[in-house]
Design a protein around this motif. Structure first.
Motif, PDB file in Angstrom:
ATOM      1  N   THR A   9     101.445 -47.453  -0.420  1.00 22.60           N
ATOM      2  CA  THR A   9     101.029 -46.383  -1.335  1.00 22.60           C
ATOM      3  C   THR A   9     101.087 -44.971  -0.735  1.00 22.60           C
ATOM      4  OG1 THR A   9      98.649 -46.568  -0.886  1.00 22.60           O
ATOM      5  CG2 THR A   9      99.541 -48.012  -2.603  1.00 22.60           C
ATOM      6  N   LYS A  10     101.875 -44.792   0.325  1.00 23.45           N
ATOM      7  CA  LYS A  10     101.969 -43.458   0.952  1.00 23.45           C
ATOM      8  C   LYS A  10     102.427 -42.392  -0.042  1.00 23.45           C
ATOM      9  CE  LYS A  10     104.699 -45.068   4.031  1.00 23.45           C
ATOM     10  NZ  LYS A  10     105.480 -45.598   5.129  1.00 23.45           N
ATOM     11  N   ALA A  35     106.808 -39.769 -12.729  1.00 23.30           N
ATOM     12  CA  ALA A  35     107.583 -40.825 -13.383  1.00 23.30           C
ATOM     13  C   ALA A  35     108.938 -41.034 -12.712  1.00 23.30           C
ATOM     14  CB  ALA A  35     107.773 -40.511 -14.859  1.00 23.30           C
ATOM     15  N   VAL A  36     109.508 -39.984 -12.157  1.00 21.02           N
ATOM     16  CA  VAL A  36     110.828 -40.118 -11.514  1.00 21.02           C
ATOM     17  C   VAL A  36     110.761 -41.084 -10.332  1.00 21.02           C
ATOM     18  CG1 VAL A  36     112.690 -38.883 -10.311  1.00 21.02           C
ATOM     19  CG2 VAL A  36     111.626 -37.892 -12.358  1.00 21.02           C
ATOM     20  N   PRO A  37     109.901 -40.861  -9.341  1.00 23.42           N
ATOM     21  CA  PRO A  37     109.844 -41.840  -8.256  1.00 23.42           C
ATOM     22  C   PRO A  37     109.330 -43.200  -8.710  1.00 23.42           C
ATOM     23  CG  PRO A  37     108.182 -40.141  -7.907  1.00 23.42           C
ATOM     24  CD  PRO A  37     109.026 -39.704  -9.058  1.00 23.42           C
ATOM     25  N   ALA A  38     108.493 -43.247  -9.747  1.00 22.75           N
ATOM     26  CA  ALA A  38     108.006 -44.547 -10.235  1.00 22.75           C
ATOM     27  C   ALA A  38     109.172 -45.387 -10.757  1.00 22.75           C
ATOM     28  CB  ALA A  38     106.952 -44.353 -11.321  1.00 22.75           C
ATOM     29  N   VAL A  39     110.071 -44.774 -11.509  1.00 17.41           N
ATOM     30  CA  VAL A  39     111.250 -45.488 -12.003  1.00 17.41           C
ATOM     31  C   VAL A  39     112.145 -45.892 -10.833  1.00 17.41           C
ATOM     32  CG1 VAL A  39     113.398 -45.207 -13.327  1.00 17.41           C
ATOM     33  CG2 VAL A  39     111.213 -44.488 -14.310  1.00 17.41           C
ATOM     34  N   LEU A  40     112.295 -45.024  -9.851  1.00 17.54           N
ATOM     35  CA  LEU A  40     113.122 -45.353  -8.683  1.00 17.54           C
ATOM     36  C   LEU A  40     112.531 -46.521  -7.901  1.00 17.54           C
ATOM     37  CD1 LEU A  40     114.094 -41.774  -7.450  1.00 17.54           C
ATOM     38  CD2 LEU A  40     115.549 -43.448  -8.626  1.00 17.54           C
ATOM     39  N   VAL A  41     111.215 -46.576  -7.780  1.00 13.36           N
ATOM     40  CA  VAL A  41     110.568 -47.704  -7.104  1.00 13.36           C
ATOM     41  C   VAL A  41     110.886 -48.997  -7.844  1.00 13.36           C
ATOM     42  CG1 VAL A  41     108.327 -48.778  -6.622  1.00 13.36           C
ATOM     43  CG2 VAL A  41     108.722 -46.406  -5.967  1.00 13.36           C
ATOM     44  N   ALA A  42     110.752 -48.980  -9.162  1.00 14.30           N
ATOM     45  CA  ALA A  42     111.035 -50.178  -9.957  1.00 14.30           C
ATOM     46  C   ALA A  42     112.489 -50.625  -9.782  1.00 14.30           C
ATOM     47  CB  ALA A  42     110.722 -49.920 -11.427  1.00 14.30           C
ATOM     48  N   CYS A  43     113.408 -49.684  -9.814  1.00 10.51           N
ATOM     49  CA  CYS A  43     114.832 -50.020  -9.615  1.00 10.51           C
ATOM     50  C   CYS A  43     115.078 -50.565  -8.218  1.00 10.51           C
ATOM     51  CB  CYS A  43     115.705 -48.791  -9.843  1.00 10.51           C
ATOM     52  SG  CYS A  43     115.807 -48.280 -11.564  1.00 10.51           S
ATOM     53  N   GLU A  44     114.440 -49.987  -7.224  1.00 10.80           N
ATOM     54  CA  GLU A  44     114.635 -50.428  -5.833  1.00 10.80           C
ATOM     55  C   GLU A  44     114.188 -51.865  -5.648  1.00 10.80           C
ATOM     56  OE1 GLU A  44     113.556 -51.598  -1.933  1.00 10.80           O
ATOM     57  OE2 GLU A  44     112.073 -51.159  -3.502  1.00 10.80           O
ATOM     58  N   ARG A  45     113.095 -52.255  -6.304  1.00 16.38           N
ATOM     59  CA  ARG A  45     112.580 -53.614  -6.137  1.00 16.38           C
ATOM     60  C   ARG A  45     113.591 -54.652  -6.626  1.00 16.38           C
ATOM     61  NH1 ARG A  45     110.257 -53.345  -2.222  1.00 16.38           N
ATOM     62  NH2 ARG A  45     109.068 -55.229  -2.532  1.00 16.38           N
ATOM     63  N   VAL A  46     114.331 -54.333  -7.674  1.00 17.76           N
ATOM     64  CA  VAL A  46     115.373 -55.242  -8.168  1.00 17.76           C
ATOM     65  C   VAL A  46     116.629 -55.099  -7.316  1.00 17.76           C
ATOM     66  CG1 VAL A  46     116.839 -55.855 -10.142  1.00 17.76           C
ATOM     67  CG2 VAL A  46     114.438 -55.205 -10.518  1.00 17.76           C
ATOM     68  N   THR A 100     126.809 -44.543  -3.233  1.00 15.02           N
ATOM     69  CA  THR A 100     126.251 -44.254  -1.911  1.00 15.02           C
ATOM     70  C   THR A 100     124.835 -43.695  -2.020  1.00 15.02           C
ATOM     71  OG1 THR A 100     128.466 -43.802  -1.101  1.00 15.02           O
ATOM     72  CG2 THR A 100     126.650 -42.991   0.244  1.00 15.02           C
ATOM     73  N   GLY A 101     124.607 -42.836  -2.999  1.00 13.42           N
ATOM     74  CA  GLY A 101     123.271 -42.265  -3.180  1.00 13.42           C
ATOM     75  C   GLY A 101     122.228 -43.337  -3.432  1.00 13.42           C
ATOM     76  N   VAL A 102     122.605 -44.362  -4.170  1.00 11.19           N
ATOM     77  CA  VAL A 102     121.688 -45.470  -4.431  1.00 11.19           C
ATOM     78  C   VAL A 102     121.429 -46.234  -3.144  1.00 11.19           C
ATOM     79  CG1 VAL A 102     121.484 -47.711  -5.602  1.00 11.19           C
ATOM     80  CG2 VAL A 102     122.291 -45.705  -6.860  1.00 11.19           C
ATOM     81  N   ARG A 103     122.481 -46.528  -2.416  1.00  9.55           N
ATOM     82  CA  ARG A 103     122.350 -47.299  -1.176  1.00  9.55           C
ATOM     83  C   ARG A 103     121.479 -46.585  -0.148  1.00  9.55           C
ATOM     84  NH1 ARG A 103     124.413 -52.392  -1.895  1.00  9.55           N
ATOM     85  NH2 ARG A 103     126.344 -52.265  -3.009  1.00  9.55           N
ATOM     86  N   ARG A 104     121.543 -45.256  -0.134  1.00 12.33           N
ATOM     87  CA  ARG A 104     120.739 -44.502   0.833  1.00 12.33           C
ATOM     88  C   ARG A 104     119.384 -44.088   0.266  1.00 12.33           C
ATOM     89  NH1 ARG A 104     125.651 -40.850   2.713  1.00 12.33           N
ATOM     90  NH2 ARG A 104     126.608 -42.310   4.160  1.00 12.33           N
ATOM     91  N   GLY A 105     119.366 -43.729  -1.011  1.00  9.05           N
ATOM     92  CA  GLY A 105     118.156 -43.183  -1.612  1.00  9.05           C
ATOM     93  C   GLY A 105     117.078 -44.197  -1.926  1.00  9.05           C
ATOM     94  N   LEU A 106     117.461 -45.350  -2.455  1.00 10.20           N
ATOM     95  CA  LEU A 106     116.442 -46.329  -2.850  1.00 10.20           C
ATOM     96  C   LEU A 106     115.643 -46.869  -1.664  1.00 10.20           C
ATOM     97  CD1 LEU A 106     118.086 -48.291  -5.806  1.00 10.20           C
ATOM     98  CD2 LEU A 106     116.390 -46.460  -5.882  1.00 10.20           C
ATOM     99  N   PRO A 107     116.272 -47.177  -0.526  1.00  2.00           N
ATOM    100  CA  PRO A 107     115.442 -47.602   0.611  1.00  2.00           C
ATOM    101  C   PRO A 107     114.452 -46.523   1.065  1.00  2.00           C
ATOM    102  CG  PRO A 107     117.703 -48.279   0.955  1.00  2.00           C
ATOM    103  CD  PRO A 107     117.706 -47.367  -0.251  1.00  2.00           C
ATOM    104  N   ALA A 108     114.838 -45.258   0.957  1.00  3.59           N
ATOM    105  CA  ALA A 108     113.920 -44.171   1.320  1.00  3.59           C
ATOM    106  C   ALA A 108     112.739 -44.119   0.354  1.00  3.59           C
ATOM    107  CB  ALA A 108     114.668 -42.838   1.327  1.00  3.59           C
TER     108      ALA A 108
END
Length: 183
Positions: free
Chosen positions: A40-41, A135-146, A24-32
């Protein structure tokens, strides 16, 4: 040709695995995270915080991050996406509803990842602690794109390489310019 087929098969399997993450955290967190990174906000906000709270080093880190991000975005979105026309991953590979909200542009490379990694790597070169935090949000952005089916893992890897290259270039640019001015 076998290596190319292996790469495609790996892209497919990794995309399907990441897209099927059930948490659930992934489903809610990655779109945020994706919404924060849109236009680039997220990185502009991080730069603002560094520049206002980090003193001289924070201002240098923010400037390096923004310059690198601009180069990474120009190369990924302005050059490479126009050179390589690649369709987004097939919708049937994605096991959730976010698959319908995808860009129409070329999938290769991931511009979001290029910007995230470019910003983060440049910041880390000036202020390692801030770079580690970015680096934490950068990795999350990369994961979200996939995860959302916007990119294949190889698109994200290529975006990361563009970002790292942009950070290296912007780090060396002042010295290269000074050397060129002296000759």
């Amino acid at each position: 040709m076998s290596m190319r087929n292996d790469l495609r098969d790996g892209d497919r399997r990794l995309t399907q695995w990441v897209a099927s993450w059930p948490w659930t955290g992934v489903r809610r967190g990655l779109p945020a995270v994706e919404e924060a990174a849109q236009h680039t906000k997220l990185w502009c906000g991080a730069a603002f915080l560094m520049a206002t709270a980090g003193g001289g080093r924070g201002r240098r880190a923010a400037a390096a991050g923004l310059a690198s991000m601009a180069v990474a975005e120009a190369v990924s979105n302005g050059v490479l996406k126009n050179l390589w026309e690649r369709r987004r991953p097939p919708k049937e590979w994605i096991s959730h509803e976010e698959v319908h909200d995808r860009p129409d542009s070329s999938s290769f490379p991931s511009g979001h990842t290029a910007a995230a990694v470019g910003f983060t790597a440049a910041v880390a070169g000036v202020w390692p602690v801030a770079g580690a935090l970015c680096a934490v949000p950068a990795v999350l952005v990369a994961c979200e794109r996939v995860h959302t089916g916007a990119h294949y893992p190889t698109d994200v890897a290529a975006g990361a390489l563009v970002g790292l290259s942009a950070a290296a270039l912007t780090h060396r640019a002042p010295r290269l310019a000074a050397r060129a001015a002296l000759t």
